[in-house]
Design a protein around this motif. Sequence first.
Motif, PDB file in Angstrom:
ATOM      1  N   VAL A  95     -47.994  20.936 -10.700  1.00  0.00           N
ATOM      2  CA  VAL A  95     -47.444  19.918 -11.610  1.00  0.00           C
ATOM      3  C   VAL A  95     -46.968  20.447 -12.950  1.00  0.00           C
ATOM      4  O   VAL A  95     -46.475  19.680 -13.775  1.00  0.00           O
ATOM      5  N   ALA A  96     -47.078  21.746 -13.200  1.00  0.00           N
ATOM      6  CA  ALA A  96     -46.769  22.270 -14.533  1.00  0.00           C
ATOM      7  C   ALA A  96     -45.314  22.047 -14.934  1.00  0.00           C
ATOM      8  O   ALA A  96     -45.002  21.909 -16.113  1.00  0.00           O
ATOM      9  N   TRP A  97     -44.411  22.009 -13.940  1.00  0.00           N
ATOM     10  CA  TRP A  97     -42.988  21.848 -14.245  1.00  0.00           C
ATOM     11  C   TRP A  97     -42.465  20.482 -13.837  1.00  0.00           C
ATOM     12  O   TRP A  97     -41.253  20.240 -13.888  1.00  0.00           O
ATOM     13  N   SER A  98     -43.356  19.581 -13.454  1.00  0.00           N
ATOM     14  CA  SER A  98     -42.949  18.262 -12.978  1.00  0.00           C
ATOM     15  C   SER A  98     -42.863  17.255 -14.125  1.00  0.00           C
ATOM     16  O   SER A  98     -43.472  17.428 -15.186  1.00  0.00           O
ATOM     17  N   ARG A  99     -42.142  16.179 -13.881  1.00  0.00           N
ATOM     18  CA  ARG A  99     -42.046  15.081 -14.849  1.00  0.00           C
ATOM     19  C   ARG A  99     -43.259  14.169 -14.698  1.00  0.00           C
ATOM     20  O   ARG A  99     -43.545  13.673 -13.621  1.00  0.00           O
ATOM     21  N   TRP A 100     -43.949  13.947 -15.808  1.00  0.00           N
ATOM     22  CA  TRP A 100     -45.064  13.015 -15.840  1.00  0.00           C
ATOM     23  C   TRP A 100     -44.589  11.689 -16.449  1.00  0.00           C
ATOM     24  O   TRP A 100     -43.848  11.682 -17.435  1.00  0.00           O
ATOM     25  N   SER A 101     -45.030  10.589 -15.879  1.00  0.00           N
ATOM     26  CA  SER A 101     -44.675   9.271 -16.392  1.00  0.00           C
ATOM     27  C   SER A 101     -45.546   8.913 -17.587  1.00  0.00           C
ATOM     28  O   SER A 101     -46.744   9.237 -17.616  1.00  0.00           O
ATOM     29  N   LEU A 102     -44.966   8.229 -18.549  1.00  0.00           N
ATOM     30  CA  LEU A 102     -45.730   7.757 -19.700  1.00  0.00           C
ATOM     31  C   LEU A 102     -46.431   6.458 -19.352  1.00  0.00           C
ATOM     32  O   LEU A 102     -45.806   5.498 -18.892  1.00  0.00           O
ATOM     33  N   VAL A 103     -47.737   6.414 -19.581  1.00  0.00           N
ATOM     34  CA  VAL A 103     -48.527   5.196 -19.380  1.00  0.00           C
ATOM     35  C   VAL A 103     -48.695   4.458 -20.698  1.00  0.00           C
ATOM     36  O   VAL A 103     -48.501   3.247 -20.777  1.00  0.00           O
ATOM     37  N   GLU A 104     -49.041   5.197 -21.755  1.00  0.00           N
ATOM     38  CA  GLU A 104     -49.234   4.582 -23.073  1.00  0.00           C
ATOM     39  C   GLU A 104     -49.050   5.636 -24.148  1.00  0.00           C
ATOM     40  O   GLU A 104     -49.517   6.775 -24.010  1.00  0.00           O
ATOM     41  N   HIS A 105     -48.381   5.251 -25.236  1.00  0.00           N
ATOM     42  CA  HIS A 105     -48.192   6.135 -26.379  1.00  0.00           C
ATOM     43  C   HIS A 105     -48.542   5.352 -27.643  1.00  0.00           C
ATOM     44  O   HIS A 105     -47.886   4.356 -27.958  1.00  0.00           O
ATOM     45  N   THR A 106     -49.581   5.784 -28.341  1.00  0.00           N
ATOM     46  CA  THR A 106     -49.970   5.180 -29.606  1.00  0.00           C
ATOM     47  C   THR A 106     -49.818   6.211 -30.714  1.00  0.00           C
ATOM     48  O   THR A 106     -49.409   7.349 -30.475  1.00  0.00           O
ATOM     49  N   ASP A 107     -50.174   5.819 -31.932  1.00  0.00           N
ATOM     50  CA  ASP A 107     -50.089   6.767 -33.039  1.00  0.00           C
ATOM     51  C   ASP A 107     -50.969   7.989 -32.810  1.00  0.00           C
ATOM     52  O   ASP A 107     -50.627   9.106 -33.230  1.00  0.00           O
ATOM     53  N   THR A 108     -52.105   7.790 -32.129  1.00  0.00           N
ATOM     54  CA  THR A 108     -53.097   8.863 -32.010  1.00  0.00           C
ATOM     55  C   THR A 108     -53.277   9.395 -30.593  1.00  0.00           C
ATOM     56  O   THR A 108     -54.054  10.336 -30.399  1.00  0.00           O
ATOM     57  N   SER A 109     -52.596   8.824 -29.600  1.00  0.00           N
ATOM     58  CA  SER A 109     -52.838   9.251 -28.226  1.00  0.00           C
ATOM     59  C   SER A 109     -51.586   9.123 -27.368  1.00  0.00           C
ATOM     60  O   SER A 109     -50.685   8.314 -27.664  1.00  0.00           O
ATOM     61  N   ALA A 110     -51.566   9.918 -26.302  1.00  0.00           N
ATOM     62  CA  ALA A 110     -50.517   9.817 -25.285  1.00  0.00           C
ATOM     63  C   ALA A 110     -51.183   9.948 -23.929  1.00  0.00           C
ATOM     64  O   ALA A 110     -51.906  10.925 -23.679  1.00  0.00           O
ATOM     65  N   THR A 111     -50.964   8.949 -23.069  1.00  0.00           N
ATOM     66  CA  THR A 111     -51.497   8.971 -21.713  1.00  0.00           C
ATOM     67  C   THR A 111     -50.344   9.079 -20.730  1.00  0.00           C
ATOM     68  O   THR A 111     -49.379   8.310 -20.808  1.00  0.00           O
ATOM     69  N   GLN A 112     -50.446  10.032 -19.823  1.00  0.00           N
ATOM     70  CA  GLN A 112     -49.407  10.283 -18.832  1.00  0.00           C
ATOM     71  C   GLN A 112     -50.023  10.297 -17.439  1.00  0.00           C
ATOM     72  O   GLN A 112     -51.237  10.459 -17.281  1.00  0.00           O
ATOM     73  N   ALA A 113     -49.169  10.135 -16.428  1.00  0.00           N
ATOM     74  CA  ALA A 113     -49.651  10.065 -15.052  1.00  0.00           C
ATOM     75  C   ALA A 113     -48.664  10.734 -14.113  1.00  0.00           C
ATOM     76  O   ALA A 113     -47.462  10.803 -14.389  1.00  0.00           O
ATOM     77  N   ILE A 114     -49.208  11.220 -12.997  1.00  0.00           N
ATOM     78  CA  ILE A 114     -48.376  11.804 -11.951  1.00  0.00           C
ATOM     79  C   ILE A 114     -49.050  11.576 -10.609  1.00  0.00           C
ATOM     80  O   ILE A 114     -50.285  11.530 -10.528  1.00  0.00           O
ATOM     81  N   ARG A 115     -48.249  11.400  -9.588  1.00  0.00           N
ATOM     82  CA  ARG A 115     -48.755  11.307  -8.213  1.00  0.00           C
ATOM     83  C   ARG A 115     -48.345  12.582  -7.475  1.00  0.00           C
ATOM     84  O   ARG A 115     -47.161  12.904  -7.403  1.00  0.00           O
ATOM     85  N   ILE A 116     -49.332  13.281  -6.937  1.00  0.00           N
ATOM     86  CA  ILE A 116     -49.073  14.474  -6.134  1.00  0.00           C
ATOM     87  C   ILE A 116     -49.107  14.057  -4.669  1.00  0.00           C
ATOM     88  O   ILE A 116     -50.165  13.705  -4.142  1.00  0.00           O
ATOM     89  N   MET A 117     -47.949  14.085  -4.041  1.00  0.00           N
ATOM     90  CA  MET A 117     -47.821  13.646  -2.656  1.00  0.00           C
ATOM     91  C   MET A 117     -48.138  14.797  -1.698  1.00  0.00           C
ATOM     92  O   MET A 117     -48.063  15.972  -2.065  1.00  0.00           O
ATOM     93  N   ALA A 118     -48.471  14.443  -0.454  1.00  0.00           N
ATOM     94  CA  ALA A 118     -48.690  15.447   0.582  1.00  0.00           C
ATOM     95  C   ALA A 118     -47.422  16.282   0.781  1.00  0.00           C
ATOM     96  O   ALA A 118     -46.305  15.779   0.679  1.00  0.00           O
TER      97      ALA A 118
END
Length: 299
Positions: A95-118
């Motif tokens: 996943v190092a070169w993959s696009r991660w989706s943004l779940v939430e971005h606040t002033d102090t945090s960023a949450t991202q997500a990715i699905r690794i498929m078979a």
Amino acid sequence: MINDVILPTGTQYEISHGPWQAIVTEQGATLRSLRYDGVDVVKSFNADQSPASSQGQQLLPWPNRIRDGHYTFNGVEQQLAVSEVDRHNAIHGLVAWSRWSLVEHTDTSATQAIRIMARPGWPGTIDVHLTHRLSDTGLAIEVTARNVGTTAVPFGYAAHPYFCLGGVIDDWMIDAPFTSWLQVDDRLLPVQMREMDNTHTLSGTTVGQRTFDTAYTVDGDGTVGSPAWRIRVSSGERSHELWGDAAMGWAQIYTPDDRHSLAIEPMTCGPDAFNEGPTHSDVIRLEPGDDATLHWGIA
């Protein structure tokens, strides 16, 4: 974006808290920059560049190397693409070169997500959520991997920050609760675990002229989510700490050729952990519906 041109690492998510500032990228959920009072804590790279030598990247569903990209899981042989061609290994996950989706971005945090498929060499499907969060105590990272597929999978994780303190690393002091080190062959693959010795010990010593690309086990007590161990690097009056929770039982020390930074990589398991050998016991097995959460940070 700059002038509507997509940057090499995609969207840049800036977060801050008090004297702390960080930038996390869309590509790889990479920690591009971490600063305290405007001074780099980890080695950064520019927005128009890509990370070099895994700088700041997230390494999963395995860290480090898998011999020949080959392993057996649940009695089935798996063959990953060989991504470290000169040593003929599969390195640093998917996943190092993959696009991660943004779940939430606040002033102090960023949450991202990715699905690794078979895919070839990887038998299942997992969802990963990763949060970078700044607070008074520094940067904390939370990683949760959940098996959303129908088959069990092996799992491991690491991150790859390069610490900066100014100048070359030879005079840097390191204090680390290492308990053993991993002897490797010329492909940086496991041979055996060894007791600490004068050559490989770092606690209470300067780096000196030594070079490292060495995995260590880390001694620490604690619960998931709280620091179980701390590794401190210092130069003069400046110092940084890397910490990990009970799920992060390994750390890799790497000295770059220019010796102006030091990679200290928190890991859940050592190199070639998907294969039988001295590192195999620390692989996390995720059955369908299972999840694993782990934490590390920089203070």
